[in-house]
Scaffold this active site. Structure first.
Site: not given
Ligand code: DX5
Ligand code: ZN
Length: 215
Positions: A7, A32, A34, A36, A65, A67, A136, A143, A174, A176, A196
């Protein structure tokens, strides 16, 4: 063997070209991205001007992705990036079946995303029409959050639904994903791991990508 989709949210935004070069050199399968909007999630990341620059630099298939509310408004713009996959949230789509069709008509693969509080059974009537389900495993928006343990049950439920219905959907997770949770997730039945901070926060990101791929 897992498909790995690092990510970009965790990359160094002051030096995106360097980080994308690393992805290009690495064994990462996808990238990936993201997006937002500050409405669907309580954060804003990047929009189309940045995505266009990333798409120009990146040699890997783009796993986008969204959001955002009303993601159907942006299907053409995502397709114009040359994206391989467009993921929309179940919670953001009133006419999800129509949106999935429109994503396919635009020449992309279609993914449906579920928030942690949305049960897998919501997908019963769409599972045969999608190419991927993105579960999710944290609440979307940031992240570096802690993995929600219940997600492992959801992966197992989704795997059972896919087998029962003969769907060809991949299971992507996606949030953690790290050395511990990735092993548990792969055992539970995932196909694609988004990571990420585990990748970009490492001294040797390419090694982390290989570690995830080899699960
Ligand atoms: C969160 C994103 C993820 C994020 C994951 O809303 O959709 O893609 O980057 O980050 P990590 O891998 O650090 O949890
Ligand atoms: Zn994502």
């Amino acid at each position: 063997m897992q498909i790995v989709s690092p990510s970009l949210l965790a990359a160094n935004f002051g030096n995106l070209e360097r980080d994308i070069d690393m992805i290009n050199r690495s064994n990462a399968d996808w990238l990936h991205l993201d997006v937002m909007d500050g409405v669907f999630v309580p954060n804003i990341s990047f929009g189309f001007p940045v995505l266009k620059a990333v798409a120009r630099l990146c040699k890997k298939p783009l796993d986008v992705h969204l959001m955002i509310v009303q993601p159907e408004k942006f299907i053409k713009q995502v397709a114009d990036l040359g994206a391989m996959m467009m993921n929309v949230h179940y919670e953001a789509c009133t006419h999800l079946h129509r949106t999935i069709q429109e994503i396919h008509d635009a020449g992309m693969k279609a993914g449906v995303t579920l928030n942690p509080s949305s049960p897998v059974c919501l997908l019963e009537d769409i599972i045969r029409d999608v190419d991927m389900v993105l579960l999710m495993t944290v609440n979307p928006g940031f992240g570096g959050q802690k993995f929600i343990e219940h997600s492992l049950d959801k992966v197992r439920q989704l795997r059972a639904m896919i087998e029962r219905t003969g769907s060809h959907a991949l299971i992507e997770v996606d949030g953690g994903v790290n050395a511990t949770t990735s092993v548990q997730l792969a055992e539970a039945g995932t196909d694609v791991l988004v990571a990420g901070s585990f990748v970009f926060g490492a001294e040797n990101p390419e090694e982390r990508i290989n570690q995830l791929r080899n699960l």
